[in-house]
Design a protein around this motif. Structure first.
Motif, PDB file in Angstrom:
ATOM      1  N   ASN A 197       2.660  -2.941  -7.536  1.00  8.70           N
ATOM      2  CA  ASN A 197       1.846  -4.211  -7.981  1.00  8.70           C
ATOM      3  C   ASN A 197       0.636  -4.204  -7.336  1.00  8.70           C
ATOM      4  O   ASN A 197       0.639  -4.395  -6.038  1.00  8.70           O
ATOM      5  CB  ASN A 197       2.737  -5.385  -7.773  1.00  8.70           C
ATOM      6  CG  ASN A 197       2.132  -6.561  -8.131  1.00  8.70           C
ATOM      7  OD1 ASN A 197       1.101  -6.643  -8.688  1.00  8.70           O
ATOM      8  ND2 ASN A 197       2.758  -7.765  -7.867  1.00  8.70           N
ATOM      9  N   ARG A 198      -0.340  -4.024  -7.800  1.00  5.88           N
ATOM     10  CA  ARG A 198      -1.913  -3.947  -7.321  1.00  5.88           C
ATOM     11  C   ARG A 198      -2.665  -5.419  -7.758  1.00  5.88           C
ATOM     12  O   ARG A 198      -3.974  -5.593  -7.373  1.00  5.88           O
ATOM     13  CB  ARG A 198      -2.686  -2.717  -7.591  1.00  5.88           C
ATOM     14  CG  ARG A 198      -2.182  -1.662  -6.675  1.00  5.88           C
ATOM     15  CD  ARG A 198      -2.559  -1.856  -5.360  1.00  5.88           C
ATOM     16  NE  ARG A 198      -3.036  -0.646  -4.703  1.00  5.88           N
ATOM     17  CZ  ARG A 198      -3.630  -0.582  -3.565  1.00  5.88           C
ATOM     18  NH1 ARG A 198      -4.077  -1.778  -2.697  1.00  5.88           N
ATOM     19  NH2 ARG A 198      -4.132   0.578  -3.047  1.00  5.88           N
ATOM     20  N   LEU A 199      -1.897  -6.199  -8.431  1.00  2.00           N
ATOM     21  CA  LEU A 199      -2.773  -7.431  -8.810  1.00  2.00           C
ATOM     22  C   LEU A 199      -3.272  -8.129  -7.699  1.00  2.00           C
ATOM     23  O   LEU A 199      -4.470  -8.487  -7.863  1.00  2.00           O
ATOM     24  CB  LEU A 199      -1.715  -8.113  -9.521  1.00  2.00           C
ATOM     25  CG  LEU A 199      -1.149  -7.971 -10.962  1.00  2.00           C
ATOM     26  CD1 LEU A 199      -0.285  -8.988 -11.588  1.00  2.00           C
ATOM     27  CD2 LEU A 199      -2.512  -7.792 -11.996  1.00  2.00           C
ATOM     28  N   PRO A 200      -2.633  -8.488  -6.749  1.00  3.94           N
ATOM     29  CA  PRO A 200      -3.474  -9.294  -5.610  1.00  3.94           C
ATOM     30  C   PRO A 200      -4.655  -8.547  -4.980  1.00  3.94           C
ATOM     31  O   PRO A 200      -5.668  -9.177  -4.690  1.00  3.94           O
ATOM     32  CB  PRO A 200      -2.504  -9.486  -4.572  1.00  3.94           C
ATOM     33  CG  PRO A 200      -0.955  -9.004  -5.143  1.00  3.94           C
ATOM     34  CD  PRO A 200      -1.235  -8.103  -6.153  1.00  3.94           C
ATOM     35  N   ASP A 201      -4.799  -7.040  -5.342  1.00  5.67           N
ATOM     36  CA  ASP A 201      -5.965  -6.449  -4.691  1.00  5.67           C
ATOM     37  C   ASP A 201      -7.071  -6.389  -5.711  1.00  5.67           C
ATOM     38  O   ASP A 201      -8.206  -5.838  -5.255  1.00  5.67           O
ATOM     39  CB  ASP A 201      -5.706  -4.965  -4.283  1.00  5.67           C
ATOM     40  CG  ASP A 201      -4.380  -5.117  -3.358  1.00  5.67           C
ATOM     41  OD1 ASP A 201      -4.500  -5.600  -2.159  1.00  5.67           O
ATOM     42  OD2 ASP A 201      -3.348  -4.387  -3.319  1.00  5.67           O
ATOM     43  N   LEU A 202      -6.887  -6.893  -7.128  1.00 10.08           N
ATOM     44  CA  LEU A 202      -7.794  -6.334  -7.997  1.00 10.08           C
ATOM     45  C   LEU A 202      -9.094  -7.022  -7.804  1.00 10.08           C
ATOM     46  O   LEU A 202     -10.210  -6.675  -8.141  1.00 10.08           O
ATOM     47  CB  LEU A 202      -7.229  -6.647  -9.280  1.00 10.08           C
ATOM     48  CG  LEU A 202      -6.326  -5.835  -9.910  1.00 10.08           C
ATOM     49  CD1 LEU A 202      -5.774  -6.204 -11.228  1.00 10.08           C
ATOM     50  CD2 LEU A 202      -6.613  -4.243  -9.676  1.00 10.08           C
ATOM     51  N   PRO A 203      -9.095  -8.392  -7.106  1.00  9.54           N
ATOM     52  CA  PRO A 203     -10.573  -9.025  -6.947  1.00  9.54           C
ATOM     53  C   PRO A 203     -11.573  -8.242  -6.029  1.00  9.54           C
ATOM     54  O   PRO A 203     -12.675  -8.628  -6.127  1.00  9.54           O
ATOM     55  CB  PRO A 203     -10.225 -10.360  -6.496  1.00  9.54           C
ATOM     56  CG  PRO A 203      -8.716 -10.575  -6.938  1.00  9.54           C
ATOM     57  CD  PRO A 203      -7.972  -9.348  -7.022  1.00  9.54           C
ATOM     58  N   GLN A 204     -10.875  -7.214  -5.298  1.00  6.41           N
ATOM     59  CA  GLN A 204     -11.684  -6.299  -4.512  1.00  6.41           C
ATOM     60  C   GLN A 204     -12.654  -5.484  -5.475  1.00  6.41           C
ATOM     61  O   GLN A 204     -13.575  -4.849  -4.985  1.00  6.41           O
ATOM     62  CB  GLN A 204     -11.048  -5.406  -3.710  1.00  6.41           C
ATOM     63  CG  GLN A 204     -10.159  -6.086  -2.617  1.00  6.41           C
ATOM     64  CD  GLN A 204      -9.291  -5.305  -2.013  1.00  6.41           C
ATOM     65  OE1 GLN A 204      -9.561  -4.226  -1.723  1.00  6.41           O
ATOM     66  NE2 GLN A 204      -8.229  -5.630  -1.434  1.00  6.41           N
ATOM     67  N   ILE A 205     -12.324  -5.140  -6.822  1.00 10.46           N
ATOM     68  CA  ILE A 205     -12.956  -4.168  -7.748  1.00 10.46           C
ATOM     69  C   ILE A 205     -13.954  -4.978  -8.386  1.00 10.46           C
ATOM     70  O   ILE A 205     -13.889  -5.998  -8.851  1.00 10.46           O
ATOM     71  CB  ILE A 205     -12.035  -3.348  -8.715  1.00 10.46           C
ATOM     72  CG1 ILE A 205     -11.009  -2.657  -7.973  1.00 10.46           C
ATOM     73  CG2 ILE A 205     -12.689  -2.585  -9.574  1.00 10.46           C
ATOM     74  CD1 ILE A 205     -10.013  -2.127  -8.943  1.00 10.46           C
ATOM     75  N   GLN A 206     -15.449  -4.684  -7.913  1.00  9.10           N
ATOM     76  CA  GLN A 206     -16.415  -5.407  -8.569  1.00  9.10           C
ATOM     77  C   GLN A 206     -17.079  -4.683  -9.886  1.00  9.10           C
ATOM     78  O   GLN A 206     -17.992  -5.209 -10.440  1.00  9.10           O
ATOM     79  CB  GLN A 206     -17.447  -5.424  -7.412  1.00  9.10           C
ATOM     80  CG  GLN A 206     -16.928  -6.420  -6.160  1.00  9.10           C
ATOM     81  CD  GLN A 206     -16.775  -7.757  -6.593  1.00  9.10           C
ATOM     82  OE1 GLN A 206     -17.413  -8.326  -7.141  1.00  9.10           O
ATOM     83  NE2 GLN A 206     -15.506  -8.288  -6.167  1.00  9.10           N
TER      84      GLN A 206
END
Length: 269
Positions: A197-206
């Motif tokens: 589960n990588r959902l919490p980290d996705l905002p890092q992708i710009q």
């Protein structure tokens, strides 16, 4: 490890990552078209196709292999097009190397992949074996599609049971299945059991992202893909009705047209 890779065309690099089971040739529906304007790089991932290994490995080893491959090809910046498992690896590369990954195209994939596949029966396996063998010997034969294909597990992979779709299955799916190692299957199964589960980290992708889904996908649901698109900062989401996990082989012209449109706007931006 050194990966078997097919490099085509010239221009801005697009790394094309296949799913499970799969090979670089499985991405030909994309590479044959995109290589007319871009440099496409389609490797066989570790444990798949002609990139076989004699040792067990973890999913993170794919990322090290891909970094080494791109370094060897002297690729600094690139866009990633990933199908299913390939889309998950695309997200990992974007998180790992944000300075190198300038865009993402995620096909039937998700940062928290989940499906709703029904239980598989012995009849499913029987019909799938017959349909696959006959289709490999006589690709796209309508009698086989009607008699066995639509009663096999292919019915969960595609919704459009046309000769053209089954020709893709014969040319790319069956050979890839036969060349997918048990080590590759174990590596993927281990990651799934650990609850990827990588959902919490996705905002890092710009970087800009295009997320494509099949409405009837039972392997990675359209809802899972949409969930991923919502968490990405700069993304577009497209869902195709009456298609499933292998929708690029069901409606290739429409999918490629949508990718072309996004790439045009992406390059202008």
């Amino acid at each position: 490890m050194d990966l078997q890779v097919l490099v085509q065309g010239k221009g801005f690099p697009i790394l094309c990552l296949h799913g499970h089971p799969g090979t670089g040739n499985s991405m030909s529906v994309f590479t044959q078209h995109l290589s007319q304007r871009y440099k496409t790089i389609a490797p066989d991932l570790r444990g798949y196709g002609n990139s076989q290994t004699t040792a067990d490995f973890a999913m993170t080893d794919h990322l090290a292999d891909l970094d080494a491959l791109l370094d060897n090809l002297q690729v600094e910046k690139y866009l990633v097009l990933g199908w299913s498992l390939g889309g998950i690896l695309a997200l990992e590369l974007a998180l790992r190397s944000p300075d190198r990954v300038s865009g993402l195209i995620l096909v039937a994939s998700a940062a928290r992949p989940w499906g709703d596949h029904p239980p598989i029966t012995w009849q499913d396996n029987l019909y799938t074996g017959i349909a696959g063998i006959v289709n490999w010997l006589q690709p796209g034969r309508q009698w086989n599609i009607d008699t066995f294909g639509q009663r096999s597990l292919f019915r969960y992979l595609v919704q459009t049971h046309t000769p053209a779709t089954y020709e893709y299955l014969a040319q790319a799916a069956v050979p890839a299945y036969l060349r997918t190692s048990q080590r590759a299957t174990r590596a993927l199964s281990t990651a799934i059991r650990q609850g990827y589960n990588r959902l919490p980290d996705l905002p890092q992708i710009q970087c800009p992202s295009l997320v494509l889904a099949g409405a009837c996908d039972r392997h990675i649901t359209a809802a899972a893909s949409q969930e991923t698109a919502r968490q990405l900062t700069n993304s577009e989401w497209q869902c195709y009705p009456n298609t499933a996990h292998l929708f690029p082989w069901e409606i290739p012209d429409q999918v490629l047209a949508d990718i072309d449109d996004w790439l045009k706007r992406y390059s202008q931006g």
